[in-house]
Scaffold this motif. Structure first.
Motif, PDB file in Angstrom:
ATOM      1  N   ARG A 195      37.071 -34.461 -41.204  1.00 51.02           N
ATOM      2  CA  ARG A 195      38.269 -34.657 -42.024  1.00 51.02           C
ATOM      3  C   ARG A 195      38.138 -33.950 -43.368  1.00 51.02           C
ATOM      4  O   ARG A 195      39.053 -33.242 -43.822  1.00 51.02           O
ATOM      5  N   ASP A 196      36.999 -34.111 -44.033  1.00 53.32           N
ATOM      6  CA  ASP A 196      36.804 -33.503 -45.343  1.00 53.32           C
ATOM      7  C   ASP A 196      36.843 -31.983 -45.264  1.00 53.32           C
ATOM      8  O   ASP A 196      37.403 -31.320 -46.140  1.00 53.32           O
ATOM      9  N   VAL A 197      36.247 -31.412 -44.210  1.00 51.75           N
ATOM     10  CA  VAL A 197      36.265 -29.957 -44.046  1.00 51.75           C
ATOM     11  C   VAL A 197      37.688 -29.448 -43.830  1.00 51.75           C
ATOM     12  O   VAL A 197      38.100 -28.443 -44.409  1.00 51.75           O
ATOM     13  N   LEU A 198      38.452 -30.143 -43.005  1.00 53.83           N
ATOM     14  CA  LEU A 198      39.829 -29.726 -42.749  1.00 53.83           C
ATOM     15  C   LEU A 198      40.646 -29.733 -44.038  1.00 53.83           C
ATOM     16  O   LEU A 198      41.409 -28.796 -44.315  1.00 53.83           O
ATOM     17  N   ARG A 199      40.492 -30.782 -44.811  1.00 50.90           N
ATOM     18  CA  ARG A 199      41.297 -30.897 -46.039  1.00 50.90           C
ATOM     19  C   ARG A 199      40.836 -29.937 -47.121  1.00 50.90           C
ATOM     20  O   ARG A 199      41.654 -29.412 -47.886  1.00 50.90           O
ATOM     21  N   GLU A 200      39.546 -29.675 -47.202  1.00 50.07           N
ATOM     22  CA  GLU A 200      39.026 -28.833 -48.271  1.00 50.07           C
ATOM     23  C   GLU A 200      39.155 -27.351 -47.973  1.00 50.07           C
ATOM     24  O   GLU A 200      39.486 -26.559 -48.854  1.00 50.07           O
ATOM     25  N   HIS A 201      38.897 -26.956 -46.720  1.00 52.43           N
ATOM     26  CA  HIS A 201      38.837 -25.534 -46.383  1.00 52.43           C
ATOM     27  C   HIS A 201      40.019 -25.035 -45.559  1.00 52.43           C
ATOM     28  O   HIS A 201      40.167 -23.816 -45.397  1.00 52.43           O
ATOM     29  N   HIS A 202      40.833 -25.939 -45.017  1.00 57.12           N
ATOM     30  CA  HIS A 202      41.915 -25.501 -44.121  1.00 57.12           C
ATOM     31  C   HIS A 202      43.237 -26.168 -44.471  1.00 57.12           C
ATOM     32  O   HIS A 202      44.093 -26.354 -43.593  1.00 57.12           O
ATOM     33  N   ALA A 203      43.437 -26.490 -45.734  1.00 54.55           N
ATOM     34  CA  ALA A 203      44.647 -27.206 -46.151  1.00 54.55           C
ATOM     35  C   ALA A 203      45.910 -26.415 -45.825  1.00 54.55           C
ATOM     36  O   ALA A 203      46.904 -26.984 -45.342  1.00 54.55           O
ATOM     37  N   ASP A 204      45.903 -25.113 -46.082  1.00 54.35           N
ATOM     38  CA  ASP A 204      47.098 -24.299 -45.805  1.00 54.35           C
ATOM     39  C   ASP A 204      47.433 -24.283 -44.320  1.00 54.35           C
ATOM     40  O   ASP A 204      48.611 -24.329 -43.937  1.00 54.35           O
ATOM     41  N   GLU A 205      46.406 -24.220 -43.476  1.00 59.00           N
ATOM     42  CA  GLU A 205      46.638 -24.160 -42.032  1.00 59.00           C
ATOM     43  C   GLU A 205      47.135 -25.491 -41.477  1.00 59.00           C
ATOM     44  O   GLU A 205      47.711 -25.532 -40.379  1.00 59.00           O
TER      45      GLU A 205
END
Length: 540
Positions: free
Chosen positions: A311-321
């Protein structure tokens, strides 16, 4: 009249006519009014003409033979082998000399065609087979692959079924390790609750596509409570669960129709393999591509991270996607469920016995600290400490150069994980600092059998007070203090089992799917003691 027929035949097959006339070329050359170098050149051309003509005719005969052999009528026999066809062709036409790169490309297309991507792969092979500019052997190989596949598809096949299920699981069922264990544990939990489960195998394109479905999952398929869904089938269900997003980046052509009341995608792997100060690198899968493909096949759906790290990786590194993607706030934790009885632990350590620390995982360098000094610190060498690892031999050798004295490293799959865990005192699990461990099933398995765990701080949010957290160079001190404090060991054991019961048990899983519209017929018995707990999966 005969002359007219000869002219018509030559017009239909000018290549054969040229080859037939080639033997007369030397005679014609000798009659030409040229001298010196010109005459010598003419003679060489004249001699080569018959040779080239023979080779050309031989290649056409070989190609015709391949076509005939691949589609010849007769009783249904074992599917025509590409190698068998080529062996006969090369025996007739001599060594073809196909470049290795082209051969690998054709083999890849054939594998795709036979394992889910028949439409796109067949089109590519057909283009090669029909191209006049391709290498002769490449055309023969492509033709043989196409004909063999057509024969297998042309055999009598049953009509597609209309199936009903409570839950459909779409996943890569031929993987080994954590994904297979997670699928197995969930299937067992659903089956024990009276649910009917349908399984759809979606390979990862170009990654072990021909490997069969994992034996543990294959053994669960009984055609009644657990059924395998084939490409021609249609299945209706209350809940469709898609696990392993990497597979859905390239959607296979041959897939069943799934009509689900609700669909979820379980994100059990980060989009990049590693993350550092400069972001991610080593792309594993594309967020946008996976969302588009799942939506196109199964319709609107919700994404569930399997733990806080993802979850943290998705929100931090892939927010635009993530724009337009429904990402759930809660997690779809993996499940520890009954698979096989855990062997009896070896009992309390006697005074003077060495401390046995251990770990198990896939044998991959990312599953270990990437610096030799950190690896040695996390698994200390001492006269009264033994290090035992399952699935570590190659990686440890690569990082350290050799297996250190006092370490016992078993190859991946050398024994059931349950047998291995039964023989250690403390579970120590440290990995590459740049790797985001999506969940942490390995230490969870150790907790499930009552082994205290020492872990890096990155696991603290997931496991809370059920483990000890420290840096690699603090491991030895923590292990010694723990082994000297039986009360603390008992507290960690109890905390681990309590955590499993509340968050990672079959009961927790069933509560989750009930909230998504699945009705269960029976409740499972709650998790009891470590002795009653059963480990997830045999070989990790």
């Amino acid at each position: 009249m005969h002359l007219k027929h000869m002219v018509e035949a030559a017009a239909r097959r000018p290549d054969w006519a040229a080859a037939a006339a080639a033997p007369f070329a030397p005679v014609v050359v000798l009659m030409l009014p040229v001298e010196g170098l010109g005459q010598m050149t003419s003679i060489v051309i004249g001699v080569l003409g018959p040779v080239l003509g023979a080779v050309y005719l031989n290649r056409h005969r070989a190609l015709d033979w391949a076509r005939t052999a691949a589609v010849s009528p007769g009783p249904v026999r074992k599917r025509t082998s590409l190698r068998a066809v080529l062996g006969n062709v090369i025996g007739r036409s001599g060594r073809a000399g196909l470049p290795p790169g082209k051969r690998r490309e054709l083999e890849l297309w054939e594998t795709r065609m036979n394992h889910g991507w028949s439409t796109t792969a067949a089109a590519a092979l057909r283009e090669v087979a029909e191209s006049g500019s391709e290498h002769g052997e490449a055309r023969v190989r492509a033709m043989a692959a196409l004909c063999g596949h057509q024969i297998s598809r042309g055999r009598p096949q049953r009509a597609g079924r209309s199936l009903e299920a409570d839950i459909v699981i779409v996943s890569t069922l031929n993987l080994r390790g954590g994904t297979a264990s997670a699928n197995e544990a969930e299937i067992l939990a659903y089956r024990a609750a009276g649910l009917r489960v349908a399984l759809v195998h979606h390979p990862v394109r170009d990654r072990a596509m021909s490997r069969p479905i994992d034996r543990r999952l294959r053994d669960l398929i009984d055609g009644e409570t657990v059924v395998e869904v084939l490409p021609e089938d249609t299945v209706r269900c209350d809940l469709a669960i898609v696990r392993f997003p990497m597979a859905l980046e390239h959607l296979m052509d041959d897939r069943p129709r799934i009509d689900a009341a609700k669909t979820v995608l379980l994100v059990n792997q980060t989009p990049f393999e590693e993350y550092g100060l400069c972001g991610g690198h080593g792309t594993a899968w594309s967020v946008r591509d996976v969302h588009r493909n799942v939506t196109g096949w199964l319709g609107p759906h919700t994404w569930y991270a399997i733990g806080p790290a993802v979850r943290d990786v998705l929100r931090e590194h892939h927010a635009d996607e993530l724009a337009g993607i429904d990402l759930a706030d809660d997690f779809w934790y993996e499940t520890i469920d009954a698979v096989e009885r855990v062997p009896e632990r070896r009992g309390r350590r006697n005074a003077g016995d060495p401390i046995r620390i251990g770990r198990h995982s896939r044998d991959h360098v990312l599953k270990f600290p990437n610096m030799a000094k950190h690896l040695r610190a996390a698994y200390p060498a001492a006269a009264d400490i033994e290090v035992h690892m399952l699935g570590a031999h190659d990686s440890v050798t690569r990082i350290l150069g050799a297996i250190p004295s006092g370490w016992t490293c078993h190859r991946f799959g050398a024994m059931p994980a349950a047998d291995f865990l039964a023989g250690i005192d403390v579970y120590v699990y440290f990995i590459d600092e740049s790797l985001v461990e999506a969940f942490g099933r390995a230490p969870l398995e150790a907790m499930a059998v009552g082994i205290p765990c020492v872990l890096p701080h990155s696991f603290a949010e997931l496991f809370g007070d059920a483990a000890i957290y420290c840096a690699p160079d603090e491991v030895e001190a923590q292990v010694r203090a723990l082994m000297a404090d039986p009360v603390r060991c008992a507290e960690l054991t109890a905390a681990g089992l309590r955590l499993i019961r509340e968050e990672f048990s079959a009961q927790a899983l069933l509560r989750r799917v009930e909230g998504l519209g699945v009705t269960t017929e029976s409740a499972l018995e709650p998790v009891g003691s470590a002795a009653a707990m059963v480990l997830e999966g045999g070989r990790r």
